[in-house]
Design an enzyme around this catalytic site. Structure first.
Site, PDB file in Angstrom:
ATOM      1  N   ARG A 180       0.197  -1.655   0.237  1.00 36.01           N
ATOM      2  CA  ARG A 180       0.134  -0.016   0.171  1.00 36.01           C
ATOM      3  C   ARG A 180       1.122   0.997   0.239  1.00 36.01           C
ATOM      4  O   ARG A 180       2.526   1.026   0.328  1.00 36.01           O
ATOM      5  CB  ARG A 180      -0.982  -0.406   1.304  1.00 36.01           C
ATOM      6  CG  ARG A 180      -1.352  -1.173   1.426  1.00 36.01           C
ATOM      7  CD  ARG A 180      -2.586  -1.135   2.442  1.00 36.01           C
ATOM      8  NE  ARG A 180      -3.463  -2.121   2.710  1.00 36.01           N
ATOM      9  CZ  ARG A 180      -3.329  -3.634   3.327  1.00 36.01           C
ATOM     10  NH1 ARG A 180      -2.318  -3.648   3.766  1.00 36.01           N
ATOM     11  NH2 ARG A 180      -4.149  -4.252   3.210  1.00 36.01           N
TER      12      ARG A 180
ATOM     13  N   TYR B 103      -9.195  -8.232  -5.212  1.00 38.48           N
ATOM     14  CA  TYR B 103      -8.111  -7.719  -6.236  1.00 38.48           C
ATOM     15  C   TYR B 103      -7.286  -8.768  -7.562  1.00 38.48           C
ATOM     16  O   TYR B 103      -6.829  -8.107  -7.762  1.00 38.48           O
ATOM     17  CB  TYR B 103      -6.614  -7.532  -4.627  1.00 38.48           C
ATOM     18  CG  TYR B 103      -7.379  -6.354  -3.936  1.00 38.48           C
ATOM     19  CD1 TYR B 103      -7.144  -5.121  -4.733  1.00 38.48           C
ATOM     20  CD2 TYR B 103      -7.956  -6.709  -3.035  1.00 38.48           C
ATOM     21  CE1 TYR B 103      -6.924  -4.186  -3.429  1.00 38.48           C
ATOM     22  CE2 TYR B 103      -8.287  -5.560  -2.194  1.00 38.48           C
ATOM     23  CZ  TYR B 103      -7.540  -4.500  -2.619  1.00 38.48           C
ATOM     24  OH  TYR B 103      -8.285  -3.535  -1.640  1.00 38.48           O
TER      25      TYR B 103
ATOM     26  N   HIS C 124      -3.859  -9.808   2.800  1.00 35.87           N
ATOM     27  CA  HIS C 124      -5.316 -10.028   2.972  1.00 35.87           C
ATOM     28  C   HIS C 124      -5.218 -11.144   3.726  1.00 35.87           C
ATOM     29  O   HIS C 124      -4.370 -12.053   3.686  1.00 35.87           O
ATOM     30  CB  HIS C 124      -5.448 -10.539   1.974  1.00 35.87           C
ATOM     31  CG  HIS C 124      -5.238  -9.137   0.898  1.00 35.87           C
ATOM     32  ND1 HIS C 124      -5.150  -9.132  -0.291  1.00 35.87           N
ATOM     33  CD2 HIS C 124      -6.213  -8.304   0.231  1.00 35.87           C
ATOM     34  CE1 HIS C 124      -4.928  -7.598  -0.788  1.00 35.87           C
ATOM     35  NE2 HIS C 124      -6.098  -7.696  -0.753  1.00 35.87           N
TER      36      HIS C 124
ATOM     37  N   ARG D  52      -1.851  -1.765  -6.451  1.00 34.88           N
ATOM     38  CA  ARG D  52      -1.619  -2.659  -6.250  1.00 34.88           C
ATOM     39  C   ARG D  52      -2.677  -3.701  -6.379  1.00 34.88           C
ATOM     40  O   ARG D  52      -2.573  -4.796  -6.203  1.00 34.88           O
ATOM     41  CB  ARG D  52      -2.468  -2.342  -4.036  1.00 34.88           C
ATOM     42  CG  ARG D  52      -2.625  -3.351  -3.092  1.00 34.88           C
ATOM     43  CD  ARG D  52      -2.929  -2.802  -2.183  1.00 34.88           C
ATOM     44  NE  ARG D  52      -3.850  -4.379  -1.182  1.00 34.88           N
ATOM     45  CZ  ARG D  52      -2.952  -4.736  -0.272  1.00 34.88           C
ATOM     46  NH1 ARG D  52      -1.229  -4.510  -0.502  1.00 34.88           N
ATOM     47  NH2 ARG D  52      -3.344  -5.218   0.600  1.00 34.88           N
TER      48      ARG D  52
END
Length: 359
Positions: A210, A338, A329, A306
């Site tokens: 991030r 994602y 995650h 990301r």
């Protein structure tokens, strides 16, 4: 028993004295209103469910919000603190003048509906606020009421946010970078006056970290020899170790070798000194927004990098557990949001499987 007194101004004052309960008094326009109120309060006392409401009737929401921002928000992460102060602005504008006791379920529902139709510019495009934005604002409003009920004990009967329908969060973004888009954005950031921006973008694409994790990096966290980055503080509070690709290693090596690094500064990506003389992480948002618009990618968000990095890990053949270990995650459901695989890549892999099976 309640007593009723007519005041010189012509209103009626109801006074309730009951053993074991605090005295209650309130003024009304008519005697009937005073009697109705007294009857309800005495009934609640008999049933043992009476709640002192006078505090909530006097406390204005804007004051309650100020107390929340002063007492509760500082205990959260810096990024959350900034976000809550931003979300507090529309709440204050809509509810600010209301007493806490006057904020009803209907009023909160009206706020929700109004915000869902509010026009707001983002990434150079004007559109309605996303349902997720409204959900987060309602979450902040609900927590202000939770604190008021459970800790401040101001006498609110219920949390009105709990009784309304929340906007659907939607399916999430599936923005992917094409080869041409990647080439354009990398050329733009590499040509920027501050070389740290290009390095940050490359690290995001190669590691899936991030933006807050990248800019907060400090020198001891980076191990170039072992090609790992240790993250102690993350969005979900779970420390993790991120492996580097060769390109990520090269970008971080360049960042660590920055000849402009001030003496005593251990930030990998450092900004200019603030008014207090302290250096904080490099804030690249303004430059990023400017450059992506210049190359025709106004809809590209930094967080999409990301998304792209995690999707590429899946496309490279890494398993869900391996990808989660890198990306951080916690749940496979969140990871799934994602990992939008390109259909053309899946076709090639299906062909490879078919050839192995002699099809």
């Amino acid at each position: 028993m309640a007593t009723f007194v007519k005041t010189p101004s012509g209103t009626w004052k109801a006074l309730i004295r009951k053993t074991g309960w605090p005295s209650q008094a309130k003024t009304f326009r008519t005697k009937r209103d005073a009697e109705d109120w007294a009857r309800r309060i005495e009934d609640e006392m008999v049933r043992g469910v009476f709640i002192e409401r006078s505090t909530s009737e006097r406390l204005i929401f804007s004051n309650a919000l100020d107390r929340y921002l002063a007492e509760v928000t500082p205990s959260k992460k810096p990024s959350t603190q900034r976000a809550e102060r931003f979300r507090a602005a529309p709440l204050r504008e809509f509810f600010g003048a209301y007493a806490m006791a006057a904020i009803s379920v209907d009023l909160v529902a009206r706020y929700r509906d109004q915000r869902l139709t509010t026009q707001s510019p983002r990434n150079g495009v004007t559109g309605t606020l996303s349902p997720t934005t409204v959900r987060l604002e309602l979450a902040l409003l609900g927590h202000v009421f939770t604190m008021a009920i459970k800790e401040w004990r101001i006498g609110i009967v219920q949390n009105p946010v709990q009784s309304i329908r929340k906007p659907s969060p939607g399916e999430g973004r599936d923005r992917r970078l094409s080869a041409d888009e990647e080439k354009r954005i990398l050329a733009a950031v590499d040509g920027y006056s501050n070389p740290m921006l290009g390095l940050i973008v490359r690290i995001a694409l190669e590691t899936g970290m991030r933006s807050s994790e990248i800019t907060a990096l400090r020198l001891p966290q980076v191990d170039l020899a072992r090609r790992i980055v240790r993250l102690a503080y993350t969005k979900n509070d779970s420390a993790r170790t991120v492996p580097m690709t060769r390109k990520a290693q090269s970008a971080l090596a360049a960042a660590l070798a920055n000849p402009l690094r001030p003496e005593g500064c251990d930030l990998v990506f450092f900004g200019e000194p603030g008014r207090d003389g302290r250096r904080r992480p490099y804030n690249f948002n303004k430059a990023w927004n400017m450059l992506k618009k210049q190359v025709g990618l106004a809809d590209l968000r930094f967080h999409d990098l990301r998304h792209e990095a995690v999707s590429r890990l899946v496309e490279a053949g890494l398993g869900d557990q391996e990808v989660a270990a890198i990306s951080g995650h916690k749940s496979m459901q969140m990871l799934k949001r994602y990992t939008h695989l390109r259909a053309e890549d899946l076709v090639g892999r299906l062909d490879a499987i078919g050839s192995k099976q002699g099809r």
